[in-house]
Design a protein around this motif. Structure first.
Motif, PDB file in Angstrom:
ATOM      1  N   ILE A 140      16.299   8.759  13.688  1.00 49.72           N
ATOM      2  CA  ILE A 140      16.048   8.799  12.265  1.00 49.72           C
ATOM      3  C   ILE A 140      15.535   7.461  11.751  1.00 49.72           C
ATOM      4  N   LYS A 141      15.781   6.288  12.100  1.00 48.87           N
ATOM      5  CA  LYS A 141      15.258   5.058  11.772  1.00 48.87           C
ATOM      6  C   LYS A 141      13.721   5.163  11.855  1.00 48.87           C
ATOM      7  N   ASP A 142      13.310   5.703  12.817  1.00 42.86           N
ATOM      8  CA  ASP A 142      11.819   5.667  13.242  1.00 42.86           C
ATOM      9  C   ASP A 142      11.350   6.628  12.025  1.00 42.86           C
ATOM     10  N   LEU A 143      11.843   7.872  11.735  1.00 42.95           N
ATOM     11  CA  LEU A 143      11.576   8.647  10.610  1.00 42.95           C
ATOM     12  C   LEU A 143      11.494   8.101   9.282  1.00 42.95           C
ATOM     13  N   VAL A 144      12.286   7.218   9.177  1.00 44.40           N
ATOM     14  CA  VAL A 144      12.513   6.629   7.771  1.00 44.40           C
ATOM     15  C   VAL A 144      11.290   5.764   7.596  1.00 44.40           C
ATOM     16  N   ARG A 145      11.275   4.848   8.704  1.00 45.83           N
ATOM     17  CA  ARG A 145       9.950   4.087   8.355  1.00 45.83           C
ATOM     18  C   ARG A 145       8.575   4.680   8.346  1.00 45.83           C
ATOM     19  N   ALA A 146       8.556   5.923   9.269  1.00 45.78           N
ATOM     20  CA  ALA A 146       7.211   6.477   9.331  1.00 45.78           C
ATOM     21  C   ALA A 146       6.854   7.260   8.065  1.00 45.78           C
ATOM     22  N   ARG A 147       7.925   7.649   7.217  1.00 45.71           N
ATOM     23  CA  ARG A 147       7.843   8.296   5.865  1.00 45.71           C
ATOM     24  C   ARG A 147       7.408   7.167   5.031  1.00 45.71           C
ATOM     25  N   HIS A 148       7.916   6.019   5.161  1.00 45.11           N
ATOM     26  CA  HIS A 148       7.488   4.982   4.116  1.00 45.11           C
ATOM     27  C   HIS A 148       5.941   4.651   4.379  1.00 45.11           C
ATOM     28  N   LYS A 149       5.475   4.692   5.676  1.00 45.58           N
ATOM     29  CA  LYS A 149       4.224   4.456   5.874  1.00 45.58           C
ATOM     30  C   LYS A 149       3.252   5.551   5.297  1.00 45.58           C
ATOM     31  N   ASN A 150       3.875   6.807   5.392  1.00 49.14           N
ATOM     32  CA  ASN A 150       3.079   7.755   4.543  1.00 49.14           C
ATOM     33  C   ASN A 150       2.838   7.606   2.955  1.00 49.14           C
ATOM     34  N   LEU A 151       4.252   7.169   2.517  1.00 48.79           N
ATOM     35  CA  LEU A 151       3.931   6.588   1.257  1.00 48.79           C
ATOM     36  C   LEU A 151       2.868   5.517   0.883  1.00 48.79           C
ATOM     37  N   ASN A 152       2.845   4.581   1.907  1.00 46.88           N
ATOM     38  CA  ASN A 152       1.686   3.750   1.590  1.00 46.88           C
ATOM     39  C   ASN A 152       0.299   4.204   1.634  1.00 46.88           C
ATOM     40  N   ARG A 153       0.278   5.060   2.498  1.00 43.50           N
ATOM     41  CA  ARG A 153      -1.189   5.870   2.580  1.00 43.50           C
ATOM     42  C   ARG A 153      -1.340   6.770   1.261  1.00 43.50           C
ATOM     43  N   ARG A 154      -0.398   7.170   0.800  1.00 42.84           N
ATOM     44  CA  ARG A 154      -0.862   7.897  -0.693  1.00 42.84           C
ATOM     45  C   ARG A 154      -1.540   6.927  -1.551  1.00 42.84           C
ATOM     46  N   TYR A 155      -1.077   5.768  -1.781  1.00 43.25           N
ATOM     47  CA  TYR A 155      -1.575   4.679  -2.489  1.00 43.25           C
ATOM     48  C   TYR A 155      -2.871   4.499  -2.184  1.00 43.25           C
ATOM     49  N   LYS A 156      -3.342   4.611  -1.008  1.00 44.79           N
ATOM     50  CA  LYS A 156      -4.799   4.293  -0.575  1.00 44.79           C
ATOM     51  C   LYS A 156      -5.591   5.562  -0.614  1.00 44.79           C
ATOM     52  N   GLN A 157      -5.107   6.722  -1.211  1.00 45.28           N
ATOM     53  CA  GLN A 157      -5.942   7.860  -1.520  1.00 45.28           C
ATOM     54  C   GLN A 157      -6.883   7.532  -2.555  1.00 45.28           C
ATOM     55  N   PHE A 158      -6.460   6.697  -3.407  1.00 46.49           N
ATOM     56  CA  PHE A 158      -6.916   6.482  -4.687  1.00 46.49           C
ATOM     57  C   PHE A 158      -8.109   5.397  -4.315  1.00 46.49           C
ATOM     58  N   GLY A 159      -9.435   5.585  -4.509  1.00 47.34           N
ATOM     59  CA  GLY A 159     -10.506   4.664  -4.493  1.00 47.34           C
ATOM     60  C   GLY A 159     -10.204   3.354  -4.935  1.00 47.34           C
ATOM     61  N   CYS A 160      -9.762   3.076  -6.065  1.00 48.32           N
ATOM     62  CA  CYS A 160      -9.560   1.539  -6.769  1.00 48.32           C
ATOM     63  C   CYS A 160      -8.590   0.766  -5.461  1.00 48.32           C
ATOM     64  N   LEU A 161      -7.787   1.327  -4.864  1.00 45.09           N
ATOM     65  CA  LEU A 161      -6.922   0.849  -4.141  1.00 45.09           C
ATOM     66  C   LEU A 161      -7.388   0.724  -2.714  1.00 45.09           C
ATOM     67  N   LYS A 162      -7.904   1.762  -2.378  1.00 37.76           N
ATOM     68  CA  LYS A 162      -8.507   1.826  -0.738  1.00 37.76           C
ATOM     69  C   LYS A 162      -9.781   0.919  -0.673  1.00 37.76           C
ATOM     70  N   GLN A 163     -10.502   0.659  -1.680  1.00 34.05           N
ATOM     71  CA  GLN A 163     -11.824  -0.025  -1.661  1.00 34.05           C
ATOM     72  C   GLN A 163     -11.564  -1.310  -2.019  1.00 34.05           C
ATOM     73  N   CYS A 164     -12.460  -2.419  -1.914  1.00 34.57           N
ATOM     74  CA  CYS A 164     -12.199  -3.898  -2.372  1.00 34.57           C
ATOM     75  C   CYS A 164     -11.952  -3.616  -3.903  1.00 34.57           C
ATOM     76  N   PHE A 165     -11.006  -4.320  -4.477  1.00 38.13           N
ATOM     77  CA  PHE A 165     -10.935  -4.340  -6.023  1.00 38.13           C
ATOM     78  C   PHE A 165     -12.152  -5.152  -6.633  1.00 38.13           C
ATOM     79  N   ARG A 166     -12.977  -4.493  -7.332  1.00 39.35           N
ATOM     80  CA  ARG A 166     -14.346  -5.338  -8.196  1.00 39.35           C
ATOM     81  C   ARG A 166     -13.673  -5.982  -9.233  1.00 39.35           C
ATOM     82  N   HIS A 167     -12.666  -5.883  -9.883  1.00 42.20           N
ATOM     83  CA  HIS A 167     -12.479  -6.192 -11.169  1.00 42.20           C
ATOM     84  C   HIS A 167     -11.391  -7.745 -11.090  1.00 42.20           C
ATOM     85  N   PRO A 168     -11.262  -8.372 -12.075  1.00 42.51           N
ATOM     86  CA  PRO A 168     -10.224  -9.590 -12.240  1.00 42.51           C
ATOM     87  C   PRO A 168      -8.744  -9.155 -11.504  1.00 42.51           C
ATOM     88  N   ILE A 169      -8.511 -10.070 -10.835  1.00 42.77           N
ATOM     89  CA  ILE A 169      -7.064  -9.648  -9.912  1.00 42.77           C
ATOM     90  C   ILE A 169      -6.156  -9.712 -11.066  1.00 42.77           C
TER      91      ILE A 169
END
Length: 200
Positions: free
Chosen positions: A132-161
């Motif tokens: 279960i602990k492994d599944l909880v952490r795996a699900r969180h990694k899945n969430l992190n990947r969802r953020y990086k489906q957006f190009g502005c976060l997956k690619q190098c950010f080109r604007h002022p930080i």
């Protein structure tokens, strides 16, 4: 700009959401840091270098409700080279958690036994708790990947930080709305029913 002082509050992401469907477990959230690429700020400084991809980056801390799979905490940004996961946790979330409450984390969060459950802690003899602990952490990694489906976060950010936190906040809201409306992370609720010890 003092990056650690930049906190944000956006609609639909509330700390109290970690308590939804609470089953009395000690751990209400899984917590993890996630990094995003940025162009190397000038003048050069190692404070920006992320060990996760050996380039400059910003790091955010995300807390996910274990019972519902919804986002309950976001904090950042931090220079990825200067702020590791446990340092970010100690900066604010450690002091925000009520007494007796813990969070589920990976091994990068060693050193806070009273507030953090690590992967090999509180394990039963049958191996079910580890699963279960492994599944909880795996699900969180899945969430992190969802953020990086957006190009502005997956690619190098080109604007002022300074604008990165605005983009991250907006995408956090979009991801949360998606989780609530037909695109949830995989459900863990049925797994809890097989465990007697309230370790999560």
């Amino acid at each position: 700009m003092n990056l650690p002082d930049i906190c944000f509050y956006i609609v639909k992401i509330f700390f109290d959401r970690r308590l939804e469907n609470d089953n009395g477990s000690i751990c209400k959230m899984s917590v993890d840091g996630t990094d995003f690429l940025i162009y190397e700020p000038r003048p050069f400084s190692g404070m920006w270098k992320s060990h996760k991809f050996e380039q400059s980056g910003l790091r955010y801390e995300i807390g996910l409700c274990i019972q519902t799979g919804l986002i309950a905490w976001i904090h950042g940004p931090f220079p990825a080279g200067r702020w590791n996961d446990i340092k970010i946790f100690r900066y604010k979330l450690k002091h925000t958690l009520p007494p007796g409450e813990r969070v589920e984390c990976d091994n990068e969060y060693k050193g806070e036994f009273a507030k953090i459950d690590l992967p090999l802690e509180c394990l039963g003899k049958d191996g079910m708790q580890k699963r279960i602990k492994d599944l909880v952490r795996a699900r969180h990694k899945n969430l992190n990947r969802r953020y990086k489906q957006f190009g502005c976060l997956k690619q190098c950010f080109r604007h002022p930080i300074q604008k990165h936190v605005v983009v991250f906040s907006a995408i956090s809201a979009i991801v949360q709305i998606s989780l609530e409306n037909g695109h949830p992370l995989f459900d863990l609720a049925h797994e809890y029913k097989t465990i007697d010890d309230k370790f999560l």
